[in-house]
Design a protein around this motif. Structure first.
Motif, short mmCIF file in Angstrom:
data_model
loop_
_atom_site.label_atom_id
_atom_site.label_comp_id
_atom_site.label_asym_id
_atom_site.label_seq_id
_atom_site.Cartn_x
_atom_site.Cartn_y
_atom_site.Cartn_z
N LYS A 272 129.62 45.49 -14.08
CA LYS A 272 130.05 44.13 -13.80
C LYS A 272 128.82 43.26 -13.60
O LYS A 272 127.79 43.73 -13.13
CB LYS A 272 130.93 44.10 -12.54
CG LYS A 272 131.57 42.75 -12.26
CD LYS A 272 132.38 42.79 -10.98
CE LYS A 272 133.04 41.43 -10.72
NZ LYS A 272 132.02 40.35 -10.60
N GLY B 2 126.15 41.05 -12.00
CA GLY B 2 125.69 41.05 -10.62
C GLY B 2 124.40 40.27 -10.49
O GLY B 2 124.14 39.34 -11.26
N SER C 218 129.76 49.02 -9.89
CA SER C 218 130.77 47.97 -9.82
C SER C 218 131.94 48.27 -8.91
O SER C 218 132.82 47.43 -8.73
CB SER C 218 131.31 47.67 -11.23
OG SER C 218 130.27 47.31 -12.12
N GLN D 177 132.30 48.31 -5.84
CA GLN D 177 132.44 47.41 -4.70
C GLN D 177 133.27 46.19 -5.04
O GLN D 177 133.75 45.48 -4.15
CB GLN D 177 131.06 46.98 -4.18
CG GLN D 177 130.31 46.01 -5.07
CD GLN D 177 129.63 46.68 -6.25
OE1 GLN D 177 129.71 47.89 -6.43
NE2 GLN D 177 128.94 45.89 -7.06
N SER D 178 133.45 45.94 -6.35
CA SER D 178 134.26 44.80 -6.80
C SER D 178 135.44 45.28 -7.64
O SER D 178 135.79 44.67 -8.65
CB SER D 178 133.39 43.83 -7.63
OG SER D 178 132.27 43.40 -6.90
N GLN E 119 138.14 42.78 -8.87
CA GLN E 119 137.71 41.89 -9.95
C GLN E 119 137.56 42.66 -11.26
O GLN E 119 137.86 42.14 -12.34
CB GLN E 119 136.39 41.23 -9.58
CG GLN E 119 136.49 40.31 -8.36
CD GLN E 119 135.13 39.77 -7.96
OE1 GLN E 119 134.27 39.53 -8.80
NE2 GLN E 119 134.92 39.60 -6.66
N VAL E 120 137.07 43.89 -11.16
CA VAL E 120 136.92 44.73 -12.36
C VAL E 120 138.29 44.92 -13.02
O VAL E 120 138.44 44.74 -14.23
CB VAL E 120 136.31 46.10 -11.99
CG1 VAL E 120 136.42 47.08 -13.15
CG2 VAL E 120 134.85 45.93 -11.58
N ASP F 131 132.90 52.07 -1.75
CA ASP F 131 132.33 50.80 -2.19
C ASP F 131 130.93 50.95 -2.80
O ASP F 131 130.22 49.96 -2.96
CB ASP F 131 132.28 49.80 -1.03
CG ASP F 131 131.44 50.29 0.14
OD1 ASP F 131 130.83 51.38 0.04
OD2 ASP F 131 131.38 49.57 1.16
#
Length: 250
Positions: free
Chosen positions: A137, A139, A164, A166-167, A170-171, A216
């Motif tokens: 993603k 960053g 990625s 941790q997101s 959104q992913v 995360d």
């Protein structure tokens, strides 16, 4: 001599034989302590000088290498997985090149193939996908070249997403622009480490499952129908298929 060595994904036995031998003979080792298992340093000889690059910036890393070279020592720059994937080695190699320092790269087992092995999957299945997309993603390092997850998802290829988890919400949101919500997903935390965790699901529920496990960081996100049950048999072992090593049977 300076060696950039891929340490593998975590299991200390997944370093290559060549990498292990170089590590055993090293006088100086600079390793990525935030990602590389410290257990792998057990291969090192007594008296080796060890630096943890997690606590160093680029000039400090280069200076440590330079000091080792000036003293005629064998220096190993030990990176997690394979150093050619998100290893930030280009900037190090360019600095060594400016100084006339010779180096060699020894590849390693990347975490994305380690993760596939742990979920017992094959990225390239006939009739499913013959393409693997390795990405992350967007960053702090900036955006990829035409490589937003929402755009890559349109290919519906097998995908391995680094750095990625941790997101994850959104992913998933971006992936759903191309994949169906029932597309299989596996999140593999610290593949091959003793504390490894594997979370399986689909794009519909994986974010919730990952949140429940409080993961995360240090995880691969694998996405695609290659983890499903439908595929075609390979022609390679088809009894009726002829190739240069075997004549097909009628």
């Amino acid at each position: 001599m300076v060696y950039f060595v891929g340490a593998g994904p975590g299991d200390m036995e997944l370093i290559t034989v060549k990498g292990m031998k170089v590590l055993q003979n090293a006088d100086v080792v600079i390793y990525t302590g935030s990602l590389v298992s410290g257990n792998i340093l057990a291969y090192c000889k007594e008296g080796v000088q060890v630096y943890n690059s997690a606590e160093m910036d680029l000039p400090e890393v280069i200076e440590a290498i330079q000091q080792g070279v000036d003293q005629g020592k064998s220096v190993v720059r030990l990176h997690t997985g394979d150093p050619s994937i998100y290893g930030a080695i280009r900037e190090q190699m360019d600095e060594l090149g400016k100084r006339g320092i010779e180096f060699e790269i020894i590849p390693g087992v990347s975490s994305f193939v380690a993760a596939a092995s742990r979920v017992k999957a094959e990225f390239t299945l006939p009739g499913v996908s013959q393409t693997i997309i390795i990405t992350r993603k967007e960053g702090r390092t900036g955006s990829s070249e035409g490589g937003k997850l929402s755009e890559l998802a349109k290919h519906r290829a097998s995908m391995a997403i680094f750095l990625s988890v941790q997101s994850i919400g959104q992913v998933v949101e971006e992936l759903l622009t191309g994949y169906d919500e029932d597309t299989p997903v596996a999140v593999v935390y610290k593949a091959t480490w003793p504390e490894e965790k594997i979370i399986r699901g689909t794009l519909k529920d994986i974010a919730e499952k990952v949140a429940e496990e409080k993961i995360d960081r240090h995880a691969q996100i694998l996405v695609g129908d290659f983890m499903g049950s439908e595929y075609e048999l390979s022609k390679l072992y088809d009894a009726s298929f002829s190739h240069m090593y075997r004549r097909g049977k009628e």
